[in-house]
Design a protein around this motif. Structure first.
Motif, short mmCIF file in Angstrom:
data_model
loop_
_atom_site.label_atom_id
_atom_site.label_comp_id
_atom_site.label_asym_id
_atom_site.label_seq_id
_atom_site.Cartn_x
_atom_site.Cartn_y
_atom_site.Cartn_z
N UNK A 1 0.72 -1.24 0.15
CA UNK A 1 0.10 -0.25 0.14
C UNK A 1 0.88 1.47 -0.05
N UNK A 2 0.37 1.85 0.66
CA UNK A 2 1.01 3.79 0.99
C UNK A 2 2.09 3.40 1.43
N UNK A 3 2.83 2.49 2.66
CA UNK A 3 3.86 2.52 2.93
C UNK A 3 4.91 1.85 1.62
N UNK A 4 5.19 1.31 1.26
CA UNK A 4 5.73 0.55 0.60
C UNK A 4 5.98 1.43 -0.94
N UNK B 1 10.95 7.45 -1.90
CA UNK B 1 12.16 8.07 -1.41
C UNK B 1 13.25 7.66 -1.35
N UNK B 2 13.75 6.22 -2.17
CA UNK B 2 15.23 5.40 -2.48
C UNK B 2 15.01 6.40 -4.06
N UNK C 1 19.11 -2.91 -3.27
CA UNK C 1 20.54 -2.78 -1.98
C UNK C 1 21.48 -1.35 -2.70
N UNK C 2 21.70 -1.16 -3.93
CA UNK C 2 22.21 0.30 -4.39
C UNK C 2 22.13 1.05 -3.59
N UNK D 1 16.98 -3.90 3.56
CA UNK D 1 16.17 -3.48 3.64
C UNK D 1 15.71 -4.30 2.88
N UNK D 2 15.78 -5.60 2.21
CA UNK D 2 14.91 -6.63 1.87
C UNK D 2 14.04 -7.32 3.51
N UNK D 3 14.53 -7.63 4.24
CA UNK D 3 13.89 -7.79 5.74
C UNK D 3 12.39 -7.65 6.11
#
Length: 420
Positions: free
Chosen positions: A144-147, A153-154, A260-261, A270-272
């Motif tokens: 949703x909005x958080x993802x 942001x990234x 990851x970069x 960041x993937x966990x």
């Protein structure tokens, strides 16, 4: 597994496998194996078995259909837990293969090269686990909005690069980093292996097709959800996982690489799943129907062991049904995911080696000159390819030369050798 090999320089177990880093997979990037459903039954050599193994794996992990690297002719490490998984996942293929008594038999099912299948199976299961961790476990089952805000942001959309770019250096496992890593863990030092990739870094570079930098287009990878004017719109995380892992698999690999970069967080953080992320299975409606024991998938983390990805149910509710002694807070997703990724940890590397074919007396002389000129060599494969038409006298001479060479190189008897 060891096939017609000599270890010609001091090595340690860590050159092949360590508890910390997993097996060291050695592949040949300039030789591609492409899956074929109609493998050539009875064909001389190993290629029919390789083709069918690649096709079999591609039914569960379609990303391999672009081609897989041939395995170098070096000792291969196979683990019992992974072989057990393979026996469940691809039981029909193994049953067909087991009906053959000889490699080039022209009846029964096609051969299946198990070492090739097992090696690439580990890589694909780790890739699948990474995507599941990020898309499903981290979100709790809904995007949703958080993802959306995290990706914005990234600056992921439009990031350009190749799959696996920069990840080994970022992980700290390049060069002397591996030595320090093993030393801190109390493991033996590698003596003749150079590591090119570790699963702790994320996803490896892919040689097939020839890698070219590509921009990551989230409208193509994430579908209409990304372009929706409704920033609060939600989508099913399992649907998105299936899309990125199996349907648009290049998107999945490139998305992991980009995140990851771009992320400042160390390692795979960041993937966990976020700390204190818990999944609460559906409540038990009837106590008589409740299982008294934890599901096997909780104690031995793995995703569905199905022959194809289409038939697998990846929902958290299916993976974790309720059980009577479930902790009140539910399933700790971070803990489970770390154990899942650890189950499929691996490294990729190379050792100085050479493969030679003994066909004549001249071949033996070439072997001796080769060994004198390459003191750094660690592994030597010697294939007995003496033609059938070779006279018995020449056969004996070649055998005697090989024995003499061996006795000169390894004089005396080792403690583990049987006496005459």
């Amino acid at each position: 597994m060891n096939d017609d090999f000599f270890i010609v320089r001091p090595m340690t177990a860590s050159d092949f496998h360590s508890d910390l880093l997993g097996p060291v997979l050695k592949v040949q990037e300039d030789l591609k194996v492409t899956g074929k459903e109609n493998a050539r039954v009875g064909e001389e050599g190993e290629w029919a078995a390789l083709d069918w193994a690649a096709w079999t794996l591609g039914q569960r992990h379609p990303s391999v259909n672009k081609g897989l690297e041939y395995l170098t002719h070096l000792p291969k490490v196979l683990t019992v837990p992974h072989l057990h998984e393979i026996s469940i996942t691809f039981k029909d293929a193994l049953l067909a293969s087991s009906s053959r008594k000889f490699r080039e038999q022209k009846t029964s099912g096609p051969d299946l090269e198990i070492a090739f299948l097992a090696t690439h199976y580990i890589r694909q299961r780790h890739r699948e686990a990474l995507l599941y961790s990020y898309v499903v476990a981290r979100s709790g089952g809904t995007w949703g909005s958080r993802e959306r805000a995290d990706l914005v942001a990234l600056g992921v959309d439009g990031w350009s690069g190749k799959v696996g770019d920069g990840l080994v250096q970022r992980s700290g496992l390049a060069g002397e980093g591996v030595v320090e890593f093993l030393e801190k863990a109390g493991e033996e030092e590698m003596m003749a292996t150079e590591i090119s990739f570790s699963s702790f870094a994320g996803v490896p570079k892919i040689p097939f097709p020839s890698p070219m930098p590509k921009p990551l287009k989230l409208d193509q990878c994430l579908g209409s959800w990304w372009t929706s004017e409704d920033s609060e719109e939600e989508i099913d995380a399992v649907w998105l996982f299936r899309r990125l892992a199996f349907e648009e698999y290049y998107c999945g690999d490139l998305l992991l690489t980009a995140i990851l970069n771009l992320t400042p967080e160390p390692g795979l953080t960041s993937l966990l799943p976020r700390p204190n992320s818990f999944f609460q299975p559906p409540p038990i409606v009837d106590d008589d129907d409740a299982s008294p024991q934890r599901p096997h998938i909780y104690d031995v983390p793995h995703l569905p062991l199905t022959r194809t990805w289409e038939e697998a149910d990846f929902t958290l509710e299916t993976l974790f049904p309720s059980w009577t002694d479930l902790p009140p807070e539910g399933v700790n997703l971070l803990d489970w995911t770390l154990r899942l990724l650890g189950r499929y940890r691996y490294t990729m590397g190379s050792s100085p080696s050479h493969f030679t074919s003994i066909r004549s007396l001249a071949s033996m002389n070439q072997l001796k000159r080769l060994m004198e000129g390459r003191p750094e060599m660690a592994l030597l494969a010697v294939n007995d390819d003496i033609p059938a038409y070779t006279k018995e006298k020449q056969r004996k001479q070649m055998g005697e030369q090989l024995r003499q060479w061996g006795e000169e190189r390894w004089p005396g008897r080792e403690a583990w050798e049987l006496s005459d």
